[in-house]
Scaffold this active site. Structure first.
Site, short mmCIF file in Angstrom:
data_model
loop_
_atom_site.label_atom_id
_atom_site.label_comp_id
_atom_site.label_asym_id
_atom_site.label_seq_id
_atom_site.Cartn_x
_atom_site.Cartn_y
_atom_site.Cartn_z
N CYS A 1 32.11 65.11 68.28
CA CYS A 1 31.69 64.90 66.90
C CYS A 1 32.80 64.37 66.01
CB CYS A 1 31.13 66.19 66.31
SG CYS A 1 29.78 66.88 67.29
N HIS B 1 30.93 65.41 59.04
CA HIS B 1 30.05 65.54 60.20
C HIS B 1 28.88 66.44 59.84
CE1 HIS B 1 28.35 66.37 64.01
NE2 HIS B 1 28.91 67.56 64.16
N ASN C 1 21.93 67.22 63.75
CA ASN C 1 23.28 66.93 64.21
C ASN C 1 23.23 65.80 65.24
OD1 ASN C 1 25.78 66.89 65.50
ND2 ASN C 1 25.99 69.10 65.58
#
Length: 393
Positions: free
Chosen positions: A176, A319, A349
């Protein structure tokens, strides 16, 4: 300071000056950055080995003869949507429970005949169109992903789809944090004069490695892609400050291991079996505690490197892992929530894609404007975390 330490410091300074004289003229600005280091301390560890802490100052990007400029962005997601209501049919959960704990209500999932490479190419083309740059003028493509279509990498496939025949292309894996680290890498290539036009892509399809009967993980992940184009400019750099870290000791908290055993050639029943990875395993509480601590710290370090304050930041684009993490980071940095970009509700996500996807939507939605200063931070498996301060166009 002990005499030995003083001697070491002087020798290091002399080496830096000698090395600077040897650099070609076009690399002088790079030398000013790479060797503009202050030795914070030099000490002897109990074992007798010498350790040095080195700090590098970016000086707000103003020392560069050639710097990078962020000039285009784009994004692409699959059409298929999996809502929280849909998940109620798969696991014991409900829409309110998921939304209250994560901020997520929907996520997009790759279909049977869709590829991550196709979406990455579409996002890249949008970014090129915004930048006014032709594909054949692209020098480098960096694809940040943990879930390529091909184990050997998908960046070259994206290059082919785009028709960027003059570009080198490679994948970068930093989970990520991948897109932020990709931007740092791209800026470094441009600052050295090696490349002029670079596409950085964040793309992931973690739905491929999600256990859709595990309530602790399946509520979180979705698929998507986002891209950004960087180009060279003279006299300044849009990457104002940076900070990046890794801690392999935290890998146990978030991972997706190869699921086969060794000695495959000698396995009478599995010698021809297809290689595969396990589903994502995550210790949610440990990752949450890591994120709420690491994100403010890496952004503060990047701001110090850039010599900017939180009051000078127009936006935070973090993020998109969990709305509670975004809220906690903003609170610790004393930044109001209306300056934090969030699209978790729609996409969940999307790993390396989350920052460029959120950024692109904010630009095209009229939030982020030319001249704005943005703080970005990625964090995730590895463990890795990184923060940067950039200006848009």
């Amino acid at each position: 300071m002990p005499a030995s330490a003083a001697s070491s410091s002087a020798a290091s300074s002399s080496h830096c000056k000698t090395h600077a004289q040897a650099l070609p003229q076009r690399c002088q600005s790079l030398q000013q950055h790479a060797y503009r280091r202050s030795i914070c301390n030099t000490h002897i560890k109990p074992s007798g080995s010498r350790s040095r802490q080195v700090k590098v100052s970016c000086a707000a990007g103003q020392q560069w003869d050639t710097g990078c400029k962020l000039v285009g962005c784009g994004s692409s997601v699959p059409e298929a949507v999996l809502s929280n209501k849909d998940l109620e049919q798969l696991v014991e959960t409900d829409d309110d429970w998921i939304a209250s704990r994560t901020g997520i209500r929907r996520r997009h999932i790759l279909g049977k005949h869709e590829t991550l490479s196709d979406h990455a190419a579409k996002a890249s083309q949008q970014a090129l169109d915004m930048a006014g740059i032709h594909a054949e003028d692209v020098d480098l493509i960096i694809l940040a992903t943990s879930s390529p279509d091909d184990l050997f990498g998908s960046a070259c496939r994206v290059q082919s789809i785009l028709g960027a025949k003059n570009a080198t292309a490679f994948d970068l894996t930093a989970a990520c944090s991948g897109f932020v680290i990709g931007l740092i890498s791209a800026a470094s290539y441009i600052r050295t004069g090696l490349y002029r036009n670079i596409i950085v892509i964040g793309a992931d399809a973690l739905s491929r490695y999600t256990d859709w009967r595990d309530r602790s993980t399946c509520i979180l992940f979705g698929d998507g892609t986002g891209a950004m184009v960087l180009t060279a400019q003279q006299g300044q750099c849009s990457l104002l400050g940076l900070d990046a870290h890794s801690d392999g000791g935290g890998q146990k908290h978030l991972n997706c291991y190869f699921s086969q055993e060794g000695l495959k050639p000698l396995n009478s029943t599995g010698a021809s079996a297809e290689g595969s990875f396990s589903n994502i395993a995550m210790s949610g509480q440990d990752v949450f505690r890591f994120a709420v601590r690491a994100v403010p710290l890496t952004l503060q370090a990047a701001m110090k490197d850039a010599d900017v304050t939180t009051e000078q930041l127009d936006w935070l684009v973090l993020h998109q892992a969990n709305q509670r993490i975004l809220d906690a980071a903003a609170q610790r940095l004393s930044i109001s929530s209306d300056r934090v970009v969030s699209n978790l509700e729609e996409y969940g996500n999307t790993s390396a894609a989350s920052i460029p996807l959120a950024f692109d939507e904010a630009v095209r939605g009229g939030k982020i404007k030319s001249g704005d200063t943005i703080g970005m931070a990625g964090f995730g498996a590895g463990l890795t975390w990184a923060g940067i301060i950039v200006t848009w166009q």
